[in-house]
Design a protein around this motif. Structure first.
Motif, PDB file in Angstrom:
ATOM      1  N   ASP B 301       8.476   9.910   8.328  1.00  0.00           N
ATOM      2  CA  ASP B 301       8.876   9.738   9.723  1.00  0.00           C
ATOM      3  C   ASP B 301       7.670   9.744  10.660  1.00  0.00           C
ATOM      4  N   ARG B 302       6.451   9.704  10.107  1.00  0.00           N
ATOM      5  CA  ARG B 302       5.284   9.499  10.972  1.00  0.00           C
ATOM      6  C   ARG B 302       5.336   8.074  11.501  1.00  0.00           C
ATOM      7  N   SER B 303       4.639   7.843  12.607  1.00  0.00           N
ATOM      8  CA  SER B 303       4.824   6.530  13.202  1.00  0.00           C
ATOM      9  C   SER B 303       3.513   5.816  13.477  1.00  0.00           C
ATOM     10  N   ILE B 304       3.666   4.525  13.715  1.00  0.00           N
ATOM     11  CA  ILE B 304       2.541   3.674  14.100  1.00  0.00           C
ATOM     12  C   ILE B 304       2.484   3.656  15.618  1.00  0.00           C
ATOM     13  N   THR B 305       1.342   3.986  16.166  1.00  0.00           N
ATOM     14  CA  THR B 305       1.225   3.958  17.613  1.00  0.00           C
ATOM     15  C   THR B 305       0.192   2.919  18.008  1.00  0.00           C
ATOM     16  N   LYS B 306       0.177   2.610  19.291  1.00  0.00           N
ATOM     17  CA  LYS B 306      -0.745   1.586  19.796  1.00  0.00           C
ATOM     18  C   LYS B 306      -2.161   1.866  19.321  1.00  0.00           C
ATOM     19  N   GLY B 307      -2.832   0.855  18.877  1.00  0.00           N
ATOM     20  CA  GLY B 307      -4.225   1.040  18.491  1.00  0.00           C
ATOM     21  C   GLY B 307      -4.422   1.247  17.008  1.00  0.00           C
ATOM     22  N   ALA B 308      -3.354   1.572  16.286  1.00  0.00           N
ATOM     23  CA  ALA B 308      -3.509   1.692  14.830  1.00  0.00           C
ATOM     24  C   ALA B 308      -3.783   0.302  14.276  1.00  0.00           C
ATOM     25  N   SER B 309      -4.682   0.224  13.292  1.00  0.00           N
ATOM     26  CA  SER B 309      -5.048  -1.105  12.814  1.00  0.00           C
ATOM     27  C   SER B 309      -4.217  -1.518  11.608  1.00  0.00           C
ATOM     28  N   GLY B 310      -3.660  -0.568  10.921  1.00  0.00           N
ATOM     29  CA  GLY B 310      -2.907  -0.975   9.750  1.00  0.00           C
ATOM     30  C   GLY B 310      -2.161   0.165   9.113  1.00  0.00           C
ATOM     31  N   LEU B 311      -1.398  -0.202   8.094  1.00  0.00           N
ATOM     32  CA  LEU B 311      -0.644   0.761   7.306  1.00  0.00           C
ATOM     33  C   LEU B 311      -0.856   0.366   5.855  1.00  0.00           C
ATOM     34  N   PHE B 312      -1.488   1.240   5.102  1.00  0.00           N
ATOM     35  CA  PHE B 312      -1.849   0.862   3.742  1.00  0.00           C
ATOM     36  C   PHE B 312      -1.260   1.828   2.737  1.00  0.00           C
ATOM     37  N   ILE B 313      -0.841   1.280   1.642  1.00  0.00           N
ATOM     38  CA  ILE B 313      -0.334   2.103   0.555  1.00  0.00           C
ATOM     39  C   ILE B 313      -1.357   2.038  -0.571  1.00  0.00           C
ATOM     40  N   VAL B 314      -1.865   3.181  -0.941  1.00  0.00           N
ATOM     41  CA  VAL B 314      -2.800   3.230  -2.060  1.00  0.00           C
ATOM     42  C   VAL B 314      -2.053   3.824  -3.239  1.00  0.00           C
ATOM     43  N   GLU B 315      -1.795   2.997  -4.235  1.00  0.00           N
ATOM     44  CA  GLU B 315      -0.993   3.428  -5.370  1.00  0.00           C
ATOM     45  C   GLU B 315      -1.721   4.514  -6.136  1.00  0.00           C
ATOM     46  N   SER B 316      -0.968   5.493  -6.589  1.00  0.00           N
ATOM     47  CA  SER B 316      -1.612   6.559  -7.351  1.00  0.00           C
ATOM     48  C   SER B 316      -2.132   5.960  -8.649  1.00  0.00           C
ATOM     49  N   GLY B 317      -3.314   6.431  -9.029  1.00  0.00           N
ATOM     50  CA  GLY B 317      -3.893   5.924 -10.267  1.00  0.00           C
ATOM     51  C   GLY B 317      -4.840   4.758 -10.057  1.00  0.00           C
ATOM     52  N   THR B 318      -4.853   4.177  -8.837  1.00  0.00           N
ATOM     53  CA  THR B 318      -5.765   3.053  -8.642  1.00  0.00           C
ATOM     54  C   THR B 318      -7.173   3.517  -8.302  1.00  0.00           C
ATOM     55  N   ILE B 319      -7.312   4.739  -7.825  1.00  0.00           N
ATOM     56  CA  ILE B 319      -8.652   5.267  -7.603  1.00  0.00           C
ATOM     57  C   ILE B 319      -8.730   6.647  -8.241  1.00  0.00           C
ATOM     58  N   PRO B 320      -9.948   7.073  -8.611  1.00  0.00           N
ATOM     59  CA  PRO B 320     -10.069   8.417  -9.183  1.00  0.00           C
ATOM     60  C   PRO B 320      -9.617   9.447  -8.148  1.00  0.00           C
ATOM     61  N   PRO B 321      -8.833  10.428  -8.549  1.00  0.00           N
ATOM     62  CA  PRO B 321      -8.320  11.381  -7.560  1.00  0.00           C
ATOM     63  C   PRO B 321      -9.421  12.247  -6.974  1.00  0.00           C
ATOM     64  N   MET B 322      -9.205  12.681  -5.739  1.00  0.00           N
ATOM     65  CA  MET B 322     -10.147  13.576  -5.089  1.00  0.00           C
ATOM     66  C   MET B 322      -9.718  14.992  -5.426  1.00  0.00           C
ATOM     67  N   GLU B 323     -10.600  15.744  -6.045  1.00  0.00           N
ATOM     68  CA  GLU B 323     -10.241  17.119  -6.365  1.00  0.00           C
ATOM     69  C   GLU B 323     -10.816  18.015  -5.288  1.00  0.00           C
ATOM     70  N   GLY B 324     -10.273  19.200  -5.192  1.00  0.00           N
ATOM     71  CA  GLY B 324     -10.696  20.070  -4.106  1.00  0.00           C
ATOM     72  C   GLY B 324     -12.175  20.374  -4.127  1.00  0.00           C
ATOM     73  N   HIS B 325     -12.600  21.067  -5.166  1.00  0.00           N
ATOM     74  CA  HIS B 325     -13.992  21.489  -5.198  1.00  0.00           C
ATOM     75  C   HIS B 325     -14.801  20.531  -6.051  1.00  0.00           C
ATOM     76  N   SER B 326     -15.637  19.754  -5.424  1.00  0.00           N
ATOM     77  CA  SER B 326     -16.461  18.846  -6.212  1.00  0.00           C
ATOM     78  C   SER B 326     -17.872  18.861  -5.647  1.00  0.00           C
ATOM     79  N   PRO B 327     -18.749  19.653  -6.260  1.00  0.00           N
ATOM     80  CA  PRO B 327     -20.102  19.746  -5.734  1.00  0.00           C
ATOM     81  C   PRO B 327     -20.840  18.418  -5.867  1.00  0.00           C
ATOM     82  N   CYS B 328     -21.796  18.220  -4.966  1.00  0.00           N
ATOM     83  CA  CYS B 328     -22.613  17.016  -4.985  1.00  0.00           C
ATOM     84  C   CYS B 328     -23.453  17.017  -6.256  1.00  0.00           C
ATOM     85  N   VAL B 329     -23.485  15.891  -6.960  1.00  0.00           N
ATOM     86  CA  VAL B 329     -24.312  15.819  -8.157  1.00  0.00           C
ATOM     87  C   VAL B 329     -25.622  15.089  -7.875  1.00  0.00           C
TER      88      VAL B 329
END
Ligand code: SF4
Ligand code: SF4
Lengths: 317, 413
Positions: B301-329
């Motif tokens: 129920d979130r909405s698109i308001t003036k100035g938003a450029s788009g609405l994108f769906i990123v399917e799960s599994g298409t990118i490596p997931p972001m985990e909470g703690h990930s130190p810089c390597v």
């Protein structure tokens, strides 16, 4: 009561929501693929003892990392395979006939002092495999000398040949022999042709920076070539030097470890050049016949200074 | 030299895709959620008030911020600190009459110029902060702002009337002596008596500061302003329809679907996703804004308001997931890709450990918030998020609100 439409759980995360797909794990796999030809050549040239050293080194490195993570009460990081890569690279610096306890001592010191004590992958100031190598090289020089360990072989040690028999003898060794790893050397460092293949693979995949590789090769190759041009009778060719010792292994796999190298192009080039030059200096003037690993270790210490060479950020006058 | 291998050959980063299809109208919303943050809601608008399209709902104290209007016939169901909720209703005779009585305004026939035009446009729901900014040269950024967004080309090439009206109004409004259109260098396009600058069209080339650099050849030049084509188009839309602005153009995109729609202000993302025939799976991420710089949403129920450029769906599994703690390597990819020549690894580490002050020494104010550092990070660190956190802690405004460049605030103030 249930909703008419079952609630859908969305995953929340932080931008960006697209990603290039590269991960630490995939980089490790790429590195392992790149090391595979050299590992295979090592087994071809040195037989099962080489396989034994490599497997033992990798197993110990992974075990040490797992134990350290457990002791530090952290999530285990062995699933990113960086310990496997470090273990294999470390094994490449050992003679095929190294006794098991040497392999274990070196692997434990490499992982402890070269990685885990600093907080894990990416925080080590010095190249992990080289730490293990350095500890062994200084503590057990006899067991680390392939000429002493590897007696039952028809191969020759090009660098020893150069040192004790002179340039003519050294130049008489066919380059093809060197490329195929028919030389007494550490088990992986000697597989020059295979390492070259693997290194080019990493370059093409963008996993290592060409600035560093080119820098090292020019920095080390140019002085040798210059010396040979001015006095061919007293100096071996640059190709000979590139194909002996561990210069290629260090140029493609050790010096390029990003966390020990500078992050900006110009700095990387300077770093590579300095590193190559150090290899030349140690090998030509120093008492070590190889010198490449020490050159990498010393130059890594200078990285923070090379990092100061950086372009002005956007809009900064 | 840029290390382009880190971007690989992701074709999505090309910002000029040859899309010219005209925008379709989005769905007529069943419920809308209008953003009222900072707005003062009209006294007549309360819970249960019946509203009709183009009915004035709220005013913002800032002169450059357009007023809020109702996009549909409906009844106000709730008014909170942040939102006004309206449920659609079938209008009865009385409400219909009210809806039809809204006066059409012929903007082109009006006399006002320059600053006098600002209140008129405000009363029509148009934000004039960037359109009317004071500058010598005003650049209209005609590139798609983010990869994945595709509405910029149709605005120029297909909705020519709207765009021409927008440019006419912009010329009346803007104090700039010269207006330049920055268009992708591969585009065939002519516009009567407007200067055109052809600029590179691979992301991050569309980031405002980099467009200014492409056009002027300088970084942070004085007296140059920039406005997005989206704003010009909105201006043209108002001039064309004669009614207050209650719509916005967005790209709705998923892995396989992409389309541009004119959607009513406040449309909920659930309805839009249904409308675009996209089926969501558990674990997908829904992004409002561009895929590199936007925000992920938690509920339908979130909405698109003036100035938003788009609405994108990123399917799960298409990118490596972001985990909470990930130190810089310390892989160096981010430093290699950063268009502002920064060290995002150091910036994000300082922010991670709360050493925000040190971010100044790493030139955090030069960050363009393009998001590429996170795109290439092999440890999947939320690098941009860390940088935004540090900016927030340092009292720096984010570029979304501050404009093109961040200002350095004096330390100790
Ligand atoms: S978001 Fe900022 S730090 Fe990151 S790549 Fe873009 S300009 Fe550089
Ligand atoms: S890309 Fe990520 S892991 Fe690599 S240096 Fe930058 S922040 Fe660290």
């Amino acid at each position: 009561m249930k909703d008419a439409t079952p609630t859908l759980l969305l995953s929340m995360s932080a931008p960006p929501y697209w990603h290039c797909g590269r991960t630490v794990f995939k980089r490790s796999i790429d590195q392992l693929i790149a090391l595979l030809p050299a590992a295979a050549m090592a087994v071809v040239n040195w037989g099962l003892p080489a396989l034994r050293v490599m497997c033992l080194a990798m197993a110990v490195c992974v075990a040490v990392e797992a134990i350290c993570c457990w002791a530090m009460d952290r999530k285990s990081t062995i699933d990113d395979f960086t310990a496997v890569v470090a273990g294999l690279l470390y094994a490449f610096m050992l003679p095929a006939g190294a006794p098991w306890w040497i392999v274990v001592i070196g692997a434990v010191s490499a992982m402890l002092f070269g990685k885990m004590l600093f907080g894990g992958h990416g925080n080590n100031p010095l190249c992990t495999p080289l730490i293990g190598w350095a500890v062994l090289f200084i503590s057990f020089p006899v067991h680390m000398d392939p000429n002493i360990v590897q007696t039952a072989t028809s191969f020759i040690d090009p660098l020893a040949r150069l040192k004790y028999f002179g340039v003519a003898e050294a130049n008489a060794i066919p380059v093809l022999d060197l490329l195929l790893g028919h030389q007494i050397n550490a088990l992986g460092a000697g597989q020059v042709g295979a390492l070259l293949l693997g290194g080019i693979y990493l370059l093409v995949r963008g996993q290592i920076r060409w600035q560093i590789v080119i820098g090292v090769l020019i920095g080390a190759g140019f002085p040798f070539a210059y010396l040979q041009m001015t006095d061919p009778a007293a100096n071996a060719s640059a190709v000979f030097h590139m194909c002996s010792g561990s210069i290629l292994l260090c140029a493609f796999f050790m010096a390029t470890e990003p966390c020990t190298a500078p992050a900006v192009s110009a700095g990387m080039l300077c770093y590579g050049l300095t590193c190559g030059l150090m290899m030349f200096v140690i090998r030509h003037f120093g008492s070590y016949s190889d010198g490449a690993p020490f050159a990498v270790l010393v130059t890594s210490l200078l990285s923070p200074y090379f990092d100061m060479i950086r372009p002005k950020p956007f809009g900064v006058k | 030299m840029k290390e382009h291998f880190t971007m690989l050959t992701d074709p999505r980063f090309c910002l000029s895709n040859g899309v010219t299809q005209r925008f379709g109208m989005g769905p007529m919303p069943k419920t809308v959620r209008l953003n009222r943050e900072g707005f003062a809601v009209d006294a007549a608008v309360k819970k249960k008030t019946l509203v009709y399209p183009y009915m004035h709902l709220a005013t913002h104290p800032a002169p450059g911020k357009g007023d809020l209007f109702s996009p549909i016939y409906g009844t106000v169901t709730d008014i909170t600190e942040r939102s006004v909720f309206v449920d659609a209703v079938e209008p009865d005779e009385e409400l219909k009459k009210l809806g039809e009585s809204v006066e059409k305004i012929d903007l082109l026939a009006r006399e006002e110029r320059g600053e006098d035009l600002v209140p008129v446009l405000k009363g029509l729901g148009v934000n004039t902060k960037s359109l009317g900014q004071k500058c010598e040269t005003l650049i209209v950024n005609c590139l798609n702002p983010d990869p994945g967004v595709t509405w910029a080309e149709p605005m120029l090439l297909s909705h020519t009337k709207t765009f021409a009206l927008g440019m006419e109004m912009l010329r009346r409004l803007s104090p700039a002596k010269r207006i330049v259109l920055a268009i992708p260098s591969n585009m065939k396009f002519r516009h009567r008596d407007v200067d055109i600058a052809r600029v590179p069209y691979h992301y991050p080339a569309s980031v405002n500061a980099l467009v200014i650099k492409s056009v002027t050849g300088r970084e942070k030049p004085e007296g140059v302003g920039i406005v997005g084509i989206h704003n010009v188009w909105s201006l043209g839309r108002v001039a064309l329809t004669g009614y207050p602005l209650v719509e916005t153009v967005i790209t709705i995109g998923s892995l396989i679907h992409s389309g541009n729609y004119i959607v009513r202000d406040g449309s909920t993302i659930g309805e839009l996703i249904d409308f675009a025939n996209i089926e969501l799976q558990p674990g997908d991420t829904v992004v409002r804004g561009g895929p590199l710089r936007g925000e992920s949403l938690d509920k339908m129920d979130r909405s698109i308001t003036k100035g938003a450029s788009g609405l994108f769906i990123v399917e799960s599994g298409t990118i490596p997931p972001m985990e909470g703690h990930s130190p810089c390597v310390a892989c160096g990819s981010c430093s290699a890709i950063c268009p502002a020549r920064l060290r995002p690894d150091m910036l994000s580490r300082y922010a991670e450990f709360g050493l925000h002050d040190r971010c100044y020494d790493e030139y955090i104010t030069s960050c363009l918030e393009c998001g590429l550092c996170g795109y290439v990070c092999i440890a999947r660190r939320p690098v941009l998020q860390y940088i935004r956190l540090a900016k927030e802690k340092l009292g720096l405004k984010l570029l979304k609100t501050a404009g093109v460049y961040a200002e350095r605030v004096k330390q100790g103030e």
